[in-house]
Design a protein around this motif. Structure first.
Motif, PDB file in Angstrom:
ATOM      1  N   GLY A 226      -1.587  16.475   1.929  1.00 46.12           N
ATOM      2  CA  GLY A 226      -3.015  16.534   2.174  1.00 46.12           C
ATOM      3  C   GLY A 226      -3.766  15.289   1.750  1.00 46.12           C
ATOM      4  N   GLY A 227      -3.099  14.417   1.038  1.00 46.81           N
ATOM      5  CA  GLY A 227      -3.728  13.203   0.547  1.00 46.81           C
ATOM      6  C   GLY A 227      -3.742  12.086   1.575  1.00 46.81           C
ATOM      7  N   SER A 228      -4.217  10.929   1.131  1.00 49.58           N
ATOM      8  CA  SER A 228      -4.357   9.769   2.018  1.00 49.58           C
ATOM      9  C   SER A 228      -3.723   8.535   1.386  1.00 49.58           C
ATOM     10  N   LEU A 229      -3.285   7.650   2.262  1.00 44.48           N
ATOM     11  CA  LEU A 229      -2.803   6.334   1.865  1.00 44.48           C
ATOM     12  C   LEU A 229      -3.226   5.327   2.911  1.00 44.48           C
TER      13      LEU A 229
ATOM     14  N   GLY B 275       0.761  -1.234   0.000  1.00 38.12           N
ATOM     15  CA  GLY B 275       0.000   0.000   0.000  1.00 38.12           C
ATOM     16  C   GLY B 275       0.795   1.290   0.000  1.00 38.12           C
ATOM     17  N   GLY B 276       2.113   1.211   0.010  1.00 38.75           N
ATOM     18  CA  GLY B 276       2.892   2.446  -0.041  1.00 38.75           C
ATOM     19  C   GLY B 276       2.837   3.083  -1.419  1.00 38.75           C
ATOM     20  N   GLY B 277       3.443   4.256  -1.529  1.00 39.21           N
ATOM     21  CA  GLY B 277       3.474   4.932  -2.813  1.00 39.21           C
ATOM     22  C   GLY B 277       3.699   6.418  -2.660  1.00 39.21           C
ATOM     23  N   LEU B 278       3.407   7.129  -3.743  1.00 42.95           N
ATOM     24  CA  LEU B 278       3.587   8.579  -3.804  1.00 42.95           C
ATOM     25  C   LEU B 278       2.224   9.248  -3.681  1.00 42.95           C
ATOM     26  N   VAL B 279       2.144  10.246  -2.823  1.00 46.59           N
ATOM     27  CA  VAL B 279       0.888  10.975  -2.630  1.00 46.59           C
ATOM     28  C   VAL B 279       1.202  12.446  -2.424  1.00 46.59           C
ATOM     29  N   GLN B 280       0.287  13.299  -2.809  1.00 45.07           N
ATOM     30  CA  GLN B 280       0.477  14.737  -2.624  1.00 45.07           C
ATOM     31  C   GLN B 280       0.170  15.122  -1.179  1.00 45.07           C
TER      32      GLN B 280
ATOM     33  N   LEU C 240      -3.000   0.643   8.404  1.00 52.21           N
ATOM     34  CA  LEU C 240      -2.709   1.995   8.885  1.00 52.21           C
ATOM     35  C   LEU C 240      -3.315   2.955   7.877  1.00 52.21           C
ATOM     36  N   GLN C 241      -4.381   3.610   8.260  1.00 50.64           N
ATOM     37  CA  GLN C 241      -4.998   4.618   7.424  1.00 50.64           C
ATOM     38  C   GLN C 241      -4.340   5.949   7.726  1.00 50.64           C
ATOM     39  N   MET C 242      -3.763   6.548   6.694  1.00 45.79           N
ATOM     40  CA  MET C 242      -3.027   7.797   6.872  1.00 45.79           C
ATOM     41  C   MET C 242      -3.722   8.902   6.090  1.00 45.79           C
ATOM     42  N   ASN C 243      -4.199   9.897   6.802  1.00 45.15           N
ATOM     43  CA  ASN C 243      -4.893  11.032   6.193  1.00 45.15           C
ATOM     44  C   ASN C 243      -4.110  12.322   6.426  1.00 45.15           C
ATOM     45  N   SER C 244      -4.449  13.331   5.675  1.00 44.33           N
ATOM     46  CA  SER C 244      -3.801  14.650   5.814  1.00 44.33           C
ATOM     47  C   SER C 244      -2.287  14.514   5.839  1.00 44.33           C
ATOM     48  N   LEU C 245      -1.773  13.777   4.887  1.00 44.05           N
ATOM     49  CA  LEU C 245      -0.339  13.488   4.876  1.00 44.05           C
ATOM     50  C   LEU C 245       0.477  14.752   4.624  1.00 44.05           C
ATOM     51  N   LYS C 246       1.649  14.764   5.263  1.00 48.24           N
ATOM     52  CA  LYS C 246       2.572  15.893   5.162  1.00 48.24           C
ATOM     53  C   LYS C 246       3.897  15.411   4.589  1.00 48.24           C
ATOM     54  N   PRO C 247       4.680  16.296   4.024  1.00 50.78           N
ATOM     55  CA  PRO C 247       5.992  15.879   3.509  1.00 50.78           C
ATOM     56  C   PRO C 247       6.851  15.212   4.575  1.00 50.78           C
ATOM     57  N   GLU C 248       6.712  15.637   5.815  1.00 54.03           N
ATOM     58  CA  GLU C 248       7.503  15.032   6.888  1.00 54.03           C
ATOM     59  C   GLU C 248       7.055  13.612   7.249  1.00 54.03           C
ATOM     60  N   ASP C 249       5.971  13.137   6.652  1.00 55.94           N
ATOM     61  CA  ASP C 249       5.570  11.749   6.829  1.00 55.94           C
ATOM     62  C   ASP C 249       6.322  10.824   5.876  1.00 55.94           C
ATOM     63  N   THR C 250       7.077  11.388   4.970  1.00 56.20           N
ATOM     64  CA  THR C 250       7.852  10.592   4.027  1.00 56.20           C
ATOM     65  C   THR C 250       8.853   9.709   4.764  1.00 56.20           C
ATOM     66  N   ALA C 251       8.775   8.404   4.501  1.00 58.88           N
ATOM     67  CA  ALA C 251       9.638   7.454   5.202  1.00 58.88           C
ATOM     68  C   ALA C 251       9.374   6.053   4.655  1.00 58.88           C
TER      69      ALA C 251
END
Length: 120
Positions: free
Chosen positions: A15-18, A8-13, A80-91
């Motif tokens: 504010g987006g969700s994964l 389920g990982g990947g690239l998201v803008q 793990l539902q991740m919403n309102s993603l931020k650049p600092e969540d990159t990992a």
């Protein structure tokens, strides 16, 4: 054989969700808690969220209100539902199987990790 497989990982803008998923197999009975860790480049691996066998959850302050951990014990899966993603969540995000010692989550087994990149 113990196995944890993330997806389920990947690239998201921003504010987006994964949604990350993890399938577990071969776990000893006492290793009944689950968690998600992440490691960003140049940083230490950190516990993002954990969930007990009974469904009690813990979150890092940085993700509270944005991430939700859940599990399906019948299917041996965790998400793990991740919403309102931020650049600092990159990992790289790692699925983990562990146990609680008192109120502290202890990791035992690791998945191989899945990359999450938050970027415009």
């Amino acid at each position: 054989q113990v196995q944890l497989v993330e997806s389920g990982g990947g690239l998201v803008q921003p504010g987006g969700s994964l949604r990350l998923s993890c399938a577990a197999s071969g776990m000893p009975v006492n290793v009944n808690a689950r968690g998600w860790y992440r490691q960003a480049p140049g940083k230490q691996r950190e516990l993002v969220a954990a969930i007990s066998s009974g469904g009690n959850t813990d979150y890092a302050d940085s993700v509270k209100g944005r991430f939700t951990i859940s599990r399906d014990n019948a299917k041996n899966t965790m998400t793990l539902q991740m919403n309102s993603l931020k650049p600092e969540d990159t990992a790289v995000y790692y699925c983990n199987a562990g146990l609680y010692q008192g109120a502290t989550y202890k990791s035992v087994y690791w998945g191989r990790g899945t990359q999450v990149t938050v970027s415009s």
